[in-house]
Scaffold this motif. Sequence first.
Motif, mmCIF file in Angstrom:
data_model
loop_
_atom_site.group_PDB
_atom_site.id
_atom_site.type_symbol
_atom_site.label_atom_id
_atom_site.label_comp_id
_atom_site.label_asym_id
_atom_site.label_seq_id
_atom_site.Cartn_x
_atom_site.Cartn_y
_atom_site.Cartn_z
ATOM 1 N N GLU A 1 -2.178 3.517 8.872
ATOM 2 C CA GLU A 1 -3.802 3.319 8.488
ATOM 3 C C GLU A 1 -4.562 4.418 8.986
ATOM 4 O O GLU A 1 -5.960 4.110 9.440
ATOM 5 N N GLN A 2 -4.055 5.737 9.185
ATOM 6 C CA GLN A 2 -4.886 6.629 9.649
ATOM 7 C C GLN A 2 -6.161 6.947 9.104
ATOM 8 O O GLN A 2 -6.198 6.705 7.789
ATOM 9 N N TRP A 3 -7.055 7.715 9.630
ATOM 10 C CA TRP A 3 -8.158 8.036 9.043
ATOM 11 C C TRP A 3 -8.127 9.178 7.999
ATOM 12 O O TRP A 3 -7.372 9.886 8.057
ATOM 13 N N GLN A 4 -8.912 8.965 6.994
ATOM 14 C CA GLN A 4 -9.059 9.964 5.721
ATOM 15 C C GLN A 4 -10.576 9.887 5.477
ATOM 16 O O GLN A 4 -11.294 8.821 5.751
ATOM 17 N N PRO A 5 -11.000 10.988 5.243
ATOM 18 C CA PRO A 5 -12.387 11.320 4.701
ATOM 19 C C PRO A 5 -12.910 10.119 3.627
ATOM 20 O O PRO A 5 -11.975 9.721 2.796
ATOM 21 N N ASN A 6 -13.807 9.631 3.666
ATOM 22 C CA ASN A 6 -14.419 8.657 2.863
ATOM 23 C C ASN A 6 -13.418 7.535 2.930
ATOM 24 O O ASN A 6 -12.881 7.056 1.660
ATOM 25 N N TRP A 7 -13.114 6.713 4.098
ATOM 26 C CA TRP A 7 -11.887 5.990 4.272
ATOM 27 C C TRP A 7 -11.882 5.012 3.215
ATOM 28 O O TRP A 7 -10.778 4.564 2.572
ATOM 29 N N ASN A 8 -13.089 4.177 3.100
ATOM 30 C CA ASN A 8 -13.017 2.837 2.568
ATOM 31 C C ASN A 8 -12.579 3.173 0.923
ATOM 32 O O ASN A 8 -11.799 2.377 0.255
ATOM 33 N N LYS B 1 -2.590 11.603 -10.744
ATOM 34 C CA LYS B 1 -4.049 11.248 -10.932
ATOM 35 C C LYS B 1 -4.632 10.822 -9.739
ATOM 36 O O LYS B 1 -5.436 10.944 -9.262
ATOM 37 N N LEU B 2 -3.690 10.058 -8.992
ATOM 38 C CA LEU B 2 -3.828 9.445 -7.563
ATOM 39 C C LEU B 2 -4.070 10.617 -6.488
ATOM 40 O O LEU B 2 -5.259 10.659 -6.121
ATOM 41 N N GLN C 1 -5.614 4.068 -3.060
ATOM 42 C CA GLN C 1 -4.281 4.118 -2.822
ATOM 43 C C GLN C 1 -3.733 2.708 -3.231
ATOM 44 O O GLN C 1 -2.691 2.730 -3.785
ATOM 45 N N GLN C 2 -4.686 1.740 -2.757
ATOM 46 C CA GLN C 2 -4.081 0.275 -2.713
ATOM 47 C C GLN C 2 -4.397 0.096 -4.326
ATOM 48 O O GLN C 2 -3.326 -0.713 -4.789
ATOM 49 N N THR C 3 -4.999 0.501 -5.136
ATOM 50 C CA THR C 3 -5.215 0.437 -6.620
ATOM 51 C C THR C 3 -4.043 1.042 -7.248
ATOM 52 O O THR C 3 -3.110 0.259 -8.179
ATOM 53 N N PHE C 4 -3.430 2.199 -6.668
ATOM 54 C CA PHE C 4 -2.154 2.823 -7.176
ATOM 55 C C PHE C 4 -0.994 1.658 -7.040
ATOM 56 O O PHE C 4 -0.421 1.739 -7.938
ATOM 57 N N PHE C 5 -0.965 1.403 -5.819
ATOM 58 C CA PHE C 5 0.417 0.344 -5.560
ATOM 59 C C PHE C 5 0.038 -0.934 -6.469
ATOM 60 O O PHE C 5 0.989 -1.404 -6.776
ATOM 61 N N ASP C 6 -0.970 -1.291 -6.611
ATOM 62 C CA ASP C 6 -1.432 -2.770 -7.518
ATOM 63 C C ASP C 6 -0.853 -2.286 -8.953
ATOM 64 O O ASP C 6 -0.207 -3.171 -9.491
ATOM 65 N N LEU C 7 -1.071 -0.993 -9.350
ATOM 66 C CA LEU C 7 -0.564 -0.573 -10.721
ATOM 67 C C LEU C 7 0.861 -0.734 -10.737
ATOM 68 O O LEU C 7 1.550 -1.237 -11.640
ATOM 69 N N HIS D 1 0.871 -1.344 -0.245
ATOM 70 C CA HIS D 1 0.090 0.067 0.154
ATOM 71 C C HIS D 1 0.973 1.365 -0.055
ATOM 72 O O HIS D 1 1.956 1.411 0.576
ATOM 73 N N VAL D 2 0.495 2.163 -0.660
ATOM 74 C CA VAL D 2 1.016 3.436 -0.901
ATOM 75 C C VAL D 2 1.782 3.990 0.606
ATOM 76 O O VAL D 2 2.977 4.180 0.714
#
Lengths: 498, 343
Positions: free
Chosen positions: A451-458, A487-488, A464-470, A251-252
Amino acid sequence: MKKLLYVLSLLLIASMVLTACGGGQPPATEPPAETQPPAETEPPAETEPPAADKVQLRWFVGLGTGTDPAQLPAQEKAVADFNADHPDIELVLEVVPFDSARDTLATQIAAGAGPDIVGPVGWGGSNAFYGQWLDMTPYIESSGFDTSVYDPALIDFYQTEEGQVGLPFLVFPAAIYYVPSMFDEAGLAYPPKAYGDKYTLDGEEVDWNWETFTEVAKRLTVDTNGANATDDGFDPAQMVQVGYANQWQTHVAYQAAYVSGSADIVSGDAPGSYESAMPDSWKSANQLVYDGMWGDQPFMATGPLAAAPEFGNGNLFNSGKAAMAMTPLWYTCCLDAFRDAGFEFDAGALPVGADGQPHGRVDADTIRIWKGTPNPEAAFAALSYLIGPEGTQTLVVGSDEVAAAYSGLPANPEFQQSYIDGLLERYPFTTAETWDVFKAGLAYPDNPSAEQWQPNWNEAWARQQTFFDLLQNTPPDQLDFDAEWQKLVDDLNAIYAK
Amino acid sequence: MFEQLSNFRNSLPSLKSFRSLTPLGRRELRQGMWFLSPWIFGFLAFTLIPIIATFFFTFINLKITDGIASTPKWVGFDNYVDLWNDNQAGVNPKTWFQGGTPGALWVTLAFGLIALPVGIFVPLGIAVLMNNKHLKGPNFFRSMFYMPFIVPFVAAVFLWGGMLNSQTGWINRFLVEVLNMSKDSVPLWANSGAGEWGWIYATYTIMGIWGIGNAMLIFIAGLQNVPTELYDAAKVDGANGWQTFWKVTFPMISPVIFYNLTLSIVGLFQYFLVPLVVNQGTGRPGGFTMFYNLYLYRNFFLFQNMSYGATLAWVLFVLILAVTILLFWSAKYWVYYAGESHS
């Protein structure tokens, strides 16, 4: 008949509307639940506790560990012991399968019927329910709960803008897992065991930083012809061993936390003002990892390689095809096949970042109190029992009668040695020094957590996981790193603004 | 289709017929309903009410994670407007490729252009071969072609994922080591970049061919129902093989083709498993594997945005319904039902 159909239709619609809208839950800004009017939060008469003077509490298990049948006896024993010690409270264990636990809890909370205490749960599971956890500060003070036994850094770990939403229970500091025989074969010194120690490379003492780490990892990356990644003629398409595996830390934010240190992931303090705050150093950290996979001298497995059966279908270090892995202590869960195949591992200190400081990660599981509980004081009594000495003894250390339920380093140092003794027995090739490295890692938590909170966390976490997968799966000729990073950031801002 | 619906409606009992029931008939009806009541209850509780509830959800802002701190509010058609403007969903063609992502509906349709013809004509071709009178051991071949269909699809997808692994898969190893192709020129299959999305869809299509056994079997059944006297007549008339197939076989099996096509189109809109397993459901690369149903799943179960997920689901339902109606309408031009009277 027509009238009957009419009434039936009305009932159907009414039941649907009531189900959808039913159950008022406390708004995020509401004060602790003891100030709520009891009439709204009291359970209906048919679910009243058996004895009129008994407070019934529900303990929800399922967001993290604790759902395996083998874990039930210890949890049930802890509940029974607590109930025996507290005749005025009845604690009830509710175990929900992990796969459906989030939906179940969300539905219960949405219906205003959430459990009193929830856990063990890590940061990720907790953030999915951000705003629902009770600030325990008044109860810690009123009960005289002894927080002095814990490392202050771990107490701070749970101090968020919502208050003290947790207390330390199980911690999983990170370290480098490495295979000594692979280092021996490559003629390399082992990673240092103490933070701040130098590393000996080619006869010279050098800083144990990311530059040194990647050099060592390259020399430990081997192709079918026995050449390492720094040799001429090394064939990246024929790798049989990699120097480094970011074992399930894909993960990023994870990679950035290790390489450049944790940071606030988002700025702003109100809806509409949130923006991605990922620093440039995070971009560099992820670029380093990308180059490690796809560069001219790779030292990590790409996505396709890591997913291959011969590389463990993702459990790469366990497959014996990686010389080093950087991951938290919970990974000891998954090394039995590695041990049974005759491999041995040891642990080393994490490298220091560009700022000269070590940057670690500490995953942590704890038990939390739902903000909407009608019985916060009783809930805190149960929580402090479960994470306190008695609960830790039953749930983490275990006994001859009932095996421990959870595997993690107890945050209370008094119980750490018992846990370490278990690991020494499970992995007999390790020594006390091996596990001391992990304990030393407690001084370097990622605060704020990766794993801190972000708005719209899920959605933000998934993006971010998609970016790392890329990164893992796309070679450089088909990926513009800078454009994808931008883009991320843009996508995150859009997600935060939703 | 409308004729069939009309016939179905006429076959339903009317209220009047209930009223004219004898006491015995009423008692039997009551008992029958009593025995049916578990099913009726299950249908109401687990099908009808959830369906109605999801429709209701599309008009509120129910998000059961971040939103649980507040009571859902009535938002009218906002979710539908959001969906229309959502370039990741791609329901509005004007949003396709905005923000660097093709849009889930575009992905679904583009993949369909490749996968649907393959999914219809490959099993049809194999069925024709299996039905050939010159084939030795037809049962053996039929079993062999059908057998993969028995393998659970998830297991098959993992298997194909291993075979088509761009770095360790034996297909690329065969291309490099046996056919001496250069490592840079072999396809990356599902790991192809956004610029080579065609390879990804080709990979998915190859995986789909694995499961054509069922469609093949249905085609064989259709082929075996073609009256042999039609072939004899065509032979007497001097028709060659292609003419016989096109003028005799195809019209006679057109209802079977129609059936398979309808199921394939519905399956296309529900396409989900392969991108979830092979590309981890991330849409990598650049959204080219973010199928509509996958996007729906992520909104419902990953982001727990119940209202938006429900909106996506209802729009999906309307899309499938519209395409199916169009397909049924077109049937009168190309589907031949033997014995059917045409006015």
